[in-house]
Structures are given as C-alpha cells and as structure tokens.
Write an enzyme that holds these catalytic residues in place. Structure first.
Site, short mmCIF file in Angstrom:
data_model
loop_
_atom_site.label_atom_id
_atom_site.label_comp_id
_atom_site.label_asym_id
_atom_site.label_seq_id
_atom_site.Cartn_x
_atom_site.Cartn_y
_atom_site.Cartn_z
N LYS A 136 -9.46 4.91 -14.71
CA LYS A 136 -9.03 3.61 -15.24
C LYS A 136 -10.08 2.59 -14.83
O LYS A 136 -10.38 2.48 -13.63
CB LYS A 136 -7.66 3.31 -14.62
CG LYS A 136 -7.19 1.92 -14.67
CD LYS A 136 -6.22 1.64 -13.51
CE LYS A 136 -6.54 0.31 -12.94
NZ LYS A 136 -7.06 0.16 -11.65
N ASP B 8 -0.54 1.09 -10.76
CA ASP B 8 -1.45 1.50 -11.84
C ASP B 8 -0.93 2.69 -12.65
O ASP B 8 -1.52 3.05 -13.66
CB ASP B 8 -2.81 1.92 -11.24
CG ASP B 8 -3.56 0.74 -10.64
OD1 ASP B 8 -3.21 -0.41 -10.97
OD2 ASP B 8 -4.49 0.98 -9.86
O1 C5P Z 1 0.88 -0.43 -6.11
P1 C5P Z 1 -0.01 0.30 -5.18
O2 C5P Z 1 0.73 1.16 -4.19
O3 C5P Z 1 -1.10 1.04 -5.85
O4 C5P Z 1 -0.75 -0.82 -4.32
C1 C5P Z 1 -1.43 -0.51 -3.14
C2 C5P Z 1 -1.61 -1.78 -2.32
O5 C5P Z 1 -2.52 -2.67 -2.96
C3 C5P Z 1 -0.36 -2.60 -2.15
O6 C5P Z 1 0.39 -2.16 -1.05
C4 C5P Z 1 -0.90 -3.98 -1.92
O7 C5P Z 1 -1.36 -4.15 -0.59
C5 C5P Z 1 -2.12 -4.01 -2.82
N1 C5P Z 1 -1.84 -4.58 -4.17
C6 C5P Z 1 -1.62 -5.94 -4.27
N2 C5P Z 1 -1.38 -6.48 -5.51
C7 C5P Z 1 -1.39 -5.71 -6.62
C8 C5P Z 1 -1.61 -4.31 -6.52
C9 C5P Z 1 -1.85 -3.78 -5.27
O8 C5P Z 1 -1.61 -6.69 -3.28
N3 C5P Z 1 -1.19 -6.26 -7.81
#
Ligand code: C5P
Length: 288
Positions: free
Chosen positions: A13, A139
């Site tokens: 991606k 994602d």
């Molecule tokens: O959603 P995911 O588990 O992939 O996100 C990993 C980390 O990235 C989250 O715990 C957060 O710290 C950060 N994140 C964020 N804002 C987003 C996506 C991810 O702060 N929109």
C-alpha cells in the site's frame, strides 16, 4: 490432513500524499491520505484449511527473520476472526519489508481474510471483511479493497478514487521505522505540516496536483539517516522522492515505465537496501 488451499498475492500500500489533521481522543491521529495499491513489492500467501485447533503461520522469503510466526502474526489474528476455532495453515512468502511504511502486515491480514472467505464460503461482502479487518489495524480495510482511495478517520474510512496506472519506484533503506514512534514525534514537534511538495505526474494531476507527507519531518527526526537515504534515491532517480506512510520507504513516481526502469538500475547501484519498480494497481489482494 489438509483439505483445501488457495494462493493469494498481497500488494503493498503506497501513500501518495498524506495530511495529518490532528490528534484524537482515542490516541490515534486523524488523517487524509491519498493511497494506492502498488504491484511491487508484494507478499505471496498460501492459506489452507487443516484439522485441529491451531492457526499456524510459516514465514519464508527475504524478510522472514523480521516478522513473528505463530499466533501473534497479524495474518494469524486475521484467520482467527473468520475461524475462531482454528484449523488454518498460512504459508507467507514475505517480500514487503516490515517497518517500511508499505502496510505489509495489513496486506497479509487482508489476503488471509479474502482467501479464507473464498475457502470457507462465509457470507461476507468486501465491506463486511473491511469492517472486520479494521479491528486488526487502520490500514486493513484499504488493503481488502485496494486500488485507489482517500483514507480518512484513522485510516479506516475509505473514499474510493480512480488512480490511473502510474510507474512507481519504491526504495527501502536497511532500517525500519515504528509507526507509533513517528506519530509520537509528530506530536512532540507540535504537529508540523510538511512544506515539501512533490509535483504529481501528469496522469495523476486530475486527482492531486501536489503530493506531500506530513509525517516526513517527524520520520526524519526519529531516524536522521532517512534524509540522506531519500536524497541519494532522488539524485540517482533524477526526480523527487516522497516518504511512504510513516516510513522508512520512499517512492518516486514516473510518467513512463522506461524512465522508471532506468532509474531502478541507477538507484539499485547506489543505495543500500531494497529497490523495486512496478506501478499502481487496481487491487490490494489477488487470488492466484
Ligand atoms: O491501526 P494500527 O494498529 O496500524 O496503528 C498502529 C499505531 O500507529 C497506533 O497505535 C498509533 O500509535 C499510530 N497511528 C496513529 N494514527 C493513525 C494510525 C496509526 O496515531 N491514523
């Protein structure tokens, strides 16, 4: 004894442009990101149903040493969502670098959801799969649907957009970046907006004129070697590069495939790390 199996390719991606709009009460960040699936790099996954209660993940390929096998792998957690009682074997050929900002773990999870849906005939459309996937990571919904989209909210709110076929070079340095660390640095730096805009290729001009990544200053703060890496890619490619997601990969967009292919040879000759050339592609996951 294995019953049935299916092979699924899971594409990286690529964030073409990313604005971070602010922090949220739940700790995530509100984003507005133009995102596209790209044909390289991609992971290949074979999902099989088996007897027993285990979800087994066997990893090989160039980045096998950098991802967990077993139940903690995002692919295994995806399998548990559709098969809570287990009985799944996942063979993962890992070509998307972990910590590279290319959504590899999310792509694998999406591929397992789509593959298992096909194997088991569970009654869920893409929207249902994407909603399930959102519980694994921001994602995953994009990776289930793939193609082109604006990702909003924390990334799980998708507005599909038609992204034309664009040649892309992706380069990943020999170090990765942690997404939470980069978002934390963005907070600590006071929420910078990136001033560095890259002109989009003519084919993309109708969708977006200039491409930016607000996480670039934060990522270059967390990992000072990133700037030098980006600049050597730019000088070898003869075009500007933009950080992919929260890094550590950078991407260069081209007008013509021949230019991308020449740049691949030049960039591959000078930078340490991994370099791929491919293009934007209409799906995130393809059943082989
Ligand atoms: O959603 P995911 O588990 O992939 O996100 C990993 C980390 O990235 C989250 O715990 C957060 O710290 C950060 N994140 C964020 N804002 C987003 C996506 C991810 O702060 N929109």
């Amino acid at each position: 004894m294995r019953h049935k199996e299916i092979r699924v390719d899971a594409f990286a991606k690529l964030t073409l442009s990313l604005r971070v709009l602010g922090t949220r009460a739940d700790g995530y960040h509100e984003i507005d990101a133009l995102t596209a699936s790209v044909s390289e790099p991609y992971d290949s996954i074979v999902v099989a149903l088996s007897d027993g209660v285990e979800v087994r993940v066997v990893v090989d390929g160039p980045f096998a040493g950098e991802v967990p096998g077993g139940e903690s792998n995002l692919a295994a957690r995806a399998a548990r969502l559709l098969r809570p009682d287990g009985g799944v074997v996942i063979n993962l050929h890992k070509r998307i670098p972990p910590g590279g900002g290319l959504g590899g773990g999310s792509a694998d999870a999406a591929a397992v959801l789509v593959g298992l849906k096909t194997l088991t005939g569970v009654d869920l459309d893409d929207e249902g799969l994407a909603a399930l996937g959102a519980t694994l990571g921001s994602d995953v919904p994009f990776c289930v649907r793939g193609g082109g989209a604006y990702m909003r909210g924390r990334g799980e709110v998708l507005e599909p957009v038609s992204v034309p076929s664009i040649p892309v070079l992706v380069a990943t340095p020999p170090f990765g970046l942690s997404t939470p660390a980069v978002y934390r640095a963005w907070d600590e730096l006071g929420g910078p907006r990136s001033e560095r805009a890259v002109e989009s290729p003519p084919a993309l001009a109708q969708v977006a004129g200039a491409l930016v990544n607000d996480l670039e200053p934060a990522a270059e703060h967390v990992e000072p070697r990133l700037r030098g890496f980006r600049e050597s890619v730019e000088s070898a490619a003869g075009r500007p590069a933009l950080l992919a997601g929260s890094g550590s990969s950078v991407a260069v967009l081209f007008e013509h495939h021949t230019d991308a292919a020449h740049a691949y040879t030049r960039v591959g000759g000078v930078v340490r790390g991994h370099v791929w050339v491919g293009g934007t592609t209409p799906s995130g996951v393809v059943l082989a």
